[in-house]
Scaffold this motif. Structure first.
Motif, short mmCIF file in Angstrom:
data_model
loop_
_atom_site.label_atom_id
_atom_site.label_comp_id
_atom_site.label_asym_id
_atom_site.label_seq_id
_atom_site.Cartn_x
_atom_site.Cartn_y
_atom_site.Cartn_z
N ILE A 160 69.29 86.31 14.82
CA ILE A 160 68.27 86.49 13.80
C ILE A 160 68.35 85.01 13.11
CG2 ILE A 160 69.11 87.73 11.83
CD1 ILE A 160 65.65 88.05 13.76
N GLY A 161 69.22 84.45 12.82
CA GLY A 161 69.53 83.43 12.04
C GLY A 161 71.16 83.14 12.02
N LYS A 218 73.20 79.61 17.68
CA LYS A 218 73.42 78.73 18.92
C LYS A 218 72.00 78.91 19.63
CE LYS A 218 78.41 78.56 18.49
NZ LYS A 218 79.54 78.90 19.15
N ARG A 219 71.04 78.20 19.52
CA ARG A 219 69.95 78.36 20.35
C ARG A 219 69.99 78.44 21.63
NH1 ARG A 219 65.53 79.97 17.41
NH2 ARG A 219 64.99 78.65 15.72
N SER A 220 70.95 77.53 22.27
CA SER A 220 71.17 77.47 23.72
C SER A 220 71.74 78.58 24.25
CB SER A 220 72.17 76.39 24.23
OG SER A 220 73.46 76.54 23.50
N ASN A 278 54.34 76.33 11.27
CA ASN A 278 54.72 74.98 11.29
C ASN A 278 56.32 74.79 10.86
OD1 ASN A 278 52.23 74.06 12.59
ND2 ASN A 278 51.41 73.67 10.55
N THR A 279 57.03 76.05 10.65
CA THR A 279 58.28 75.83 9.83
C THR A 279 59.22 75.73 11.08
OG1 THR A 279 57.65 77.02 7.99
CG2 THR A 279 59.85 77.02 8.56
N GLU A 300 65.22 77.44 12.76
CA GLU A 300 66.64 76.96 13.16
C GLU A 300 67.50 77.14 11.90
OE1 GLU A 300 67.05 73.60 15.26
OE2 GLU A 300 65.40 74.15 16.71
N ASP A 301 66.97 76.69 10.73
CA ASP A 301 67.69 76.71 9.74
C ASP A 301 67.86 77.87 8.72
OD1 ASP A 301 65.04 76.29 8.71
OD2 ASP A 301 65.48 74.55 7.51
#
Length: 372
Positions: free
Chosen positions: A122-123, A74-76, A371-372, A95-96
């Protein structure tokens, strides 16, 4: 309990320890623990089994239900990157990105407690109990194979990580599971799979590793282990009662075949509790497959990804020479030898294991480009 029952229990505990690479599912003798510092145990104890994700049930291709937990990224609310704890501050992962963990024989997903704690953020992280282990359903006996475990992993990837880059991490039997996947689906490696971590595992020739004693006596013990475990599986009630009772000798066997250094008693108890949940019938069904394990030819796809192979110098079950052999067949892979480390280094020396895994993940992420 009768003398025959106690004897059967001790044999069951000893052989199970050797077979599973941990403690054959016996509980730690409370008298033994009591001889150690209660204060030290309290300070170093961990809330094992308390880290939980979103639960799922995945139905394998043969109908066996596998228990899965997903820790979503969860990025936020992303926690501070754990790499700071190891002296590094790395950029945010894609993110993926999905990191999938496959545990070893006789254990369950909770064996990754420290890695799950320290790699948080980490993901997206996917943990699952191998068939017949933990909360997963029992496998038909004729489907107890390393190849079937590879098929299970492939199905989990399709269901819970259908897109995006993948990191695969396996301990012992879990590492063998990844090798089976590489043999069955080499096209994934270098495409979706960008990194692999192999912990305390082997690509084959485990039938040549002596147990209990070195040399010929140890090889004789290995030859006797399979029929002994099979015989014990025919009296499960007697064996399970003895396993739960615990003994001093079972505690010593646990320490010898799980760890290579002094560890907090809570670590040993944690291992015992995990394996105590693995029925003796499951121990007996899975044990023979390791002598048949041969995935040296399946290692080639790992050359296309970032790979780290980690092992302990005091691992009596998958000796460090087996890690060295994997790296010889995967040029470019990183080899990490952890000193004073047994088969369960992911618990015993979790900092070293996690740091090595983080290094592999960092390199794999960098291979994706900016750029990923």
């Amino acid at each position: 309990m009768s003398k025959a029952g106690r004897t059967a229990g001790l044999i069951g505990a000893a052989v199970g320890v050797l077979a599973a690479g941990a403690a054959a599912g016996v509980a730690v003798e409370r008298q033994v623990i009591g001889r150690r510092s209660g204060q030290r145990a309290q300070l170093e104890a961990e809330p094992f089994g308390s880290l939980r994700g979103t639960p799922h049930v995945f139905t394998a291709d043969d109908g066996v239900e596998l228990y899965v937990e997903v820790d979503e990224l969860k990025r936020s609310r992303r926690p501070e990157p754990p790499k700071r704890r190891f002296g590094r501050k790395l950029p945010l992962p894609p993110e993926d990105l999905t990191v999938v963990f496959a545990h070893g024989y006789g254990l369950n997903m909770d064996a990754w407690h420290f890695e799950r704690r320290d790699l948080a953020g980490i993901g997206t992280m996917v943990f699952y109990d191998q068939r017949s282990h933990g909360r997963s359903g029992r496998s038909p006996k004729d489907h107890v194979t390393i190849d079937q475990l590879g098929q299970d992993l492939y199905g989990i990837l399709e269901e819970y990580a259908p897109t995006g880059p993948l990191i695969l991490i396996g301990h012992s039997m879990g590492g063998m599971t990844i090798m089976a996947l590489a043999e069955q689906h080499p096209e994934l490696f270098g495409d979706r799979v960008i990194g692999v971590g192999l912990c305390s595992t082997s690509a084959g020739r485990l039938d040549q590793v002596p147990i209990v004693f070195p040399g010929r006596v140890g090889m004789l013990a290995r030859a006797l282990a399979t029929p002994t475990v099979a015989a014990l599986a025919r009296i499960p009630d007697v064996v399970e009662r003895s396993r739960k009772a615990g003994t001093d000798i079972s505690y010593l066997l646990t320490r010898k075949y799980s760890f290579g250094s002094e560890v907090p008693p809570a670590f040993t108890e944690f291992v015992n509790e995990m394996i105590a949940a693995t029925p003796i019938e499951v121990i007996a069904e899975f044990y023979p497959i390791f002598s048949l394990h041969d995935k040296y030819d399946a290692l080639e796809p790992l050359q296309k990804v970032e790979c780290v192979v980690i092992g302990g110098d005091k691992d009596h079950l998958t000796p460090f020479e087996h890690a060295e052999e994997i790296v010889r067949r995967v040029p470019g892979a990183e080899l990490v030898e952890v000193k004073n480390c047994g088969h369960l280094g992911l618990i015993e020396h979790h900092r070293e294991f996690t740091a090595a895994l983080l290094g592999m993940i960092e390199r794999a992420e960098q291979s994706l480009g900016p750029n990923t």
